[in-house]
Design an enzyme around this catalytic site. Structure first.
Site, mmCIF file in Angstrom:
data_model
loop_
_atom_site.group_PDB
_atom_site.id
_atom_site.type_symbol
_atom_site.label_atom_id
_atom_site.label_comp_id
_atom_site.label_asym_id
_atom_site.label_seq_id
_atom_site.Cartn_x
_atom_site.Cartn_y
_atom_site.Cartn_z
ATOM 1 N N GLU A 44 11.089 59.080 66.665
ATOM 2 C CA GLU A 44 10.794 60.792 67.441
ATOM 3 C C GLU A 44 11.669 60.736 68.486
ATOM 4 O OE1 GLU A 44 7.029 61.775 67.213
ATOM 5 O OE2 GLU A 44 7.990 63.933 67.875
ATOM 6 N N ARG A 268 3.439 46.344 63.461
ATOM 7 C CA ARG A 268 3.706 46.672 64.710
ATOM 8 C C ARG A 268 3.567 45.170 65.618
ATOM 9 N NH1 ARG A 268 2.500 51.467 65.335
ATOM 10 N NH2 ARG A 268 2.257 51.251 67.938
ATOM 11 N N LYS A 278 3.984 55.199 73.338
ATOM 12 C CA LYS A 278 5.070 55.762 74.309
ATOM 13 C C LYS A 278 4.404 57.250 75.179
ATOM 14 C CE LYS A 278 7.820 57.021 70.972
ATOM 15 N NZ LYS A 278 8.794 57.134 69.469
HETATM 16 P P1 ATP Z 1 4.963 55.309 69.642
HETATM 17 O O1 ATP Z 1 3.061 54.966 69.117
HETATM 18 O O2 ATP Z 1 4.967 54.026 70.151
HETATM 19 O O3 ATP Z 1 5.149 56.337 69.961
HETATM 20 P P2 ATP Z 1 5.933 55.009 66.808
HETATM 21 O O4 ATP Z 1 5.228 55.186 65.330
HETATM 22 O O5 ATP Z 1 5.309 56.935 67.481
HETATM 23 O O6 ATP Z 1 5.436 54.780 68.060
HETATM 24 P P3 ATP Z 1 8.799 56.260 66.761
HETATM 25 O O7 ATP Z 1 9.726 56.892 67.241
HETATM 26 O O8 ATP Z 1 8.308 57.683 66.101
HETATM 27 O O9 ATP Z 1 7.300 55.937 67.230
HETATM 28 O O10 ATP Z 1 9.277 55.442 66.014
HETATM 29 C C1 ATP Z 1 10.343 54.355 65.725
HETATM 30 C C2 ATP Z 1 10.120 53.111 64.623
HETATM 31 O O11 ATP Z 1 9.788 52.186 65.497
HETATM 32 C C3 ATP Z 1 9.210 53.286 63.524
HETATM 33 O O12 ATP Z 1 10.100 53.392 61.888
HETATM 34 C C4 ATP Z 1 8.187 52.812 63.819
HETATM 35 O O13 ATP Z 1 7.313 52.798 62.725
HETATM 36 C C5 ATP Z 1 8.803 51.980 64.720
HETATM 37 N N1 ATP Z 1 7.459 51.159 65.406
HETATM 38 C C6 ATP Z 1 6.703 51.748 66.880
HETATM 39 N N2 ATP Z 1 5.958 51.258 67.344
HETATM 40 C C7 ATP Z 1 6.166 50.023 66.840
HETATM 41 C C8 ATP Z 1 6.053 48.156 66.839
HETATM 42 N N3 ATP Z 1 4.813 49.023 67.840
HETATM 43 N N4 ATP Z 1 6.216 47.359 66.194
HETATM 44 C C9 ATP Z 1 7.084 47.539 65.892
HETATM 45 N N5 ATP Z 1 7.631 48.650 65.063
HETATM 46 C C10 ATP Z 1 7.101 49.727 65.445
HETATM 47 MG MG MG Z 2 5.448 58.780 65.718
#
Ligand code: ATP
Ligand code: MG
Length: 560
Positions: A44, A268, A278
């Protein structure tokens, strides 16, 4: 971490057995469920990428590459309130820097029309309805795990009415929060996500790509699987918390009868002394706890790039972490070990002194300069050299001298000898102090026969680094350290805030002196300041004021 343990991890490499995702893919290829592999990385664009994303990128691109497939990048841009082009650009930049190439650049917003049409189809099938309840009411009426939800009074609207209201939502007739579109599934389902999940909500914030064309936006559970399906994603890999979403992911695809992507979950990445969300990272940036998303203390990809980490070290790290099915926390020292491993093999060496004390060589002819040769990288002793000037007056590190040393101290001490690295053996004759007793100068003699390459080699127990004062270049050095003081930031007490654990010493800024060859370094990679650590030239550098960030120390010496 113990060295033996690290050796074990290091040697794991190629010969390892398949991880569970590789097993699934190999099986799918064998049984013919898929002909070729297409994965996606679906960020995102609401912030900069962090190390967790790097892990996900390496996994998605790495798996596709291993099996001759491809990877799309798809921006999950379904919430205009939090998203921007700045984030889109930074994300693309970070993925390229890691060294990956996507097959297609896609956006969930590319599919808004298709998603809308499918939502209309769902209404026509009696599988979706417009609800006038507030979000608050919807939440309350969802029930709990042990108590079924209460159906909305609007749940049984006719198809015609739903079609009309949904069209009017799209046309901007209703205010934000006034109406939502919900899937009509089962208000008593044990999986709370099945209790008529919201598919669309109203939002009048202009979108960074579609402007004001849309004022209704699809929710994650509806948009994600359908986008995967449109692109023909074969393996949709996400993090563990989405496992409860998988039945819903499948349900939408099945109701619509479209291409069936499959979702798989892995643990994760969590790291000690770090937060990786984020939302939190944005808060640190907005409230100036750090100097921006690319502050070298940040666990963002751009932050650790600025700090001097290399794509190779991150890929090595992702590989060593592997894929787990259960949540865990990885020791930050593993990441540091990876970058040391990479930089040790290829970074250039220079001598710098960060906490100087002057050494004067007695009997050295005034104005005489001798140039010594030193390898840029000791891994290639016959490789490129640098020239190091010696003129009889040098800086050494203050802690490379002790007036009353303990027994096993082999560095400079009264009456003792050390070698100035690449140059002469010197012997301490006298110590000069100021009125406060602080050492201002150490007077030494030198052994002219100890010149490297000049006759018989004589060895002494200690070798220390130094710089010629006259030839030294002044530096600003940023001693970057861990951003938080707590190893497990995921389990801090409830009455505490993660910001309570910010490390006050996460970046000490000091001055330093470098041998002149450092200014000629064009490697573009972090360099080793001999005996001190790896340091990377910062973008804040000017010709008058070169700035270096400490990437990592030479050894794991964090004080707990
Ligand atoms: P955050 O919680 O930091 O905002 P998010 O999962 O909301 O992270 P996205 O932009 O939706 O962020 O994630 C893009 C991809 O990265 C998704 O497939 C998510 O599962 C993966 N991802 C995000 N954080 C991690 C992590 N700590 N370890 C592994 N993969 C991750
Ligand atoms: Mg997200």
């Amino acid at each position: 971490m113990e060295d033996s343990k690290k050796e074990e991890i290091k040697n794991e490499g190629e010969g390892r057995s398949l991880n569970f995702l590789e097993e699934i893919i190999e099986d799918d290829l064998k049984t013919g469920r898929v002909k070729s592999v297409l994965t996606r990385f679906p960020p995102e664009p609401n912030g900069y990428l962090h190390l967790g994303h790097a892990k996900s990128i390496c996994l998605n691109f790495g798996l596709a590459k291993k099996y001759g497939g491809k990877t799309n990048i798809r921006f999950d841009d379904t919430n205009p309130t939090k998203e921007s082009v700045e984030y889109v650009d930074s994300i693309k930049n970070d993925i390229k820097w890691l060294g990956f190439e996507w097959a297609n650049e896609r956006y969930a917003s590319d599919y808004f029309q298709q998603l809308y049409d499918w939502a209309v189809e769902m209404i026509k099938k009696g599988l979706a309805y417009v609800d006038d309840q507030t979000l608050e009411e919807i939440r309350e009426n969802r029930g709990t795990v042990s108590k079924p939800g209460t159906p909305s009074p609007y749940r049984d609207r006719s198809v015609e009415e739903n079609l009309k209201l949904f069209r009017e939502m799209k046309e901007g007739k209703y205010k934000e929060g006034e109406k939502v579109l919900r899937a009509k599934i089962d208000m008593a389902n044990p999986n709370m996500l099945f209790r008529d999940p919201i598919m669309y909500r109203i939002n009048f914030t202009p979108h960074h790509r579609t402007g004001t064309k849309w004022c209704i936006y699809p929710m994650y559970d509806y948009a994600h699987g359908e986008s995967d399906s449109i692109e023909g994603i074969t393996h949709s890999i996400c993090t563990l918390e989405f496992d409860v979403h998988r039945p819903l992911y499948n349900w939408f695809i099945e109701q619509l009868g479209i291409f069936h992507s499959h979702q798989y979950e892995f643990a994760r990445l969590n790291l000690t002394y770090t937060v990786m969300s984020k939302r939190k990272l944005l808060e640190l940036v907005k409230n100036n706890y750090v100097r921006g998303w690319d502050d070298p203390r940040m666990p963002t990809i751009c932050g650790i790039r600025r700090r001097g980490y290399t794509p190779e070290s991150l890929k090595m790290f992702a590989d060593k972490v592997g894929v787990a099915k259960r949540d865990n926390i990885i020791d930050l020292s593993l990441l540091e070990w990876c970058v040391r491993e990479d930089l040790n093999a290829r970074s250039n060496r220079y001598m710098t002194v960060l906490d100087p004390v002057m050494v004067e060589i007695e009997g050295w002819e005034q104005g005489k300069v001798e140039w010594f040769e030193a390898p840029l990288n000791p891994a290639a002793p016959d490789g490129p050299k640098r020239k190091v000037p010696f003129d009889g007056t040098v800086y050494i590190e203050r802690d490379d001298f002790m007036e009353n040393p303990p027994k096993k101290y082999f560095r400079l001490q009264p009456g003792g000898e050390v070698r100035l690295k690449y140059a002469y053996i010197i012997k301490c004759k006298e110590v000069v102090k100021d009125a406060d007793g602080k050492i201002t100068k150490i007077i030494c003699t030198y052994d002219p026969t100890s010149k490297p390459g000049g006759g018989a080699w004589r060895s002494v127990k200690g070798t220390i680094h130094w710089v010629s004062i006259a030839a030294a270049k002044k530096l600003e050095v940023r001693l970057v350290d861990r951003l938080f003081t707590e190893p497990d930031m995921g389990s801090i007490p409830e009455d505490k805030d993660y910001k309570d654990y910010l490390n006050p010493d996460s970046m000490k800024v000091i001055g330093g002196y470098a041998e002149p060859a450092l200014s000629e370094d064009k490697s573009g990679v972090a360099v080793q300041f001999e005996r001190l650590g790896y340091f990377f030239k910062d973008t804040d550098s000017t010709t008058e004021n070169p700035v270096y960030n400490r990437t990592v120390t030479l050894r794991d010496n964090f004080k707990k």
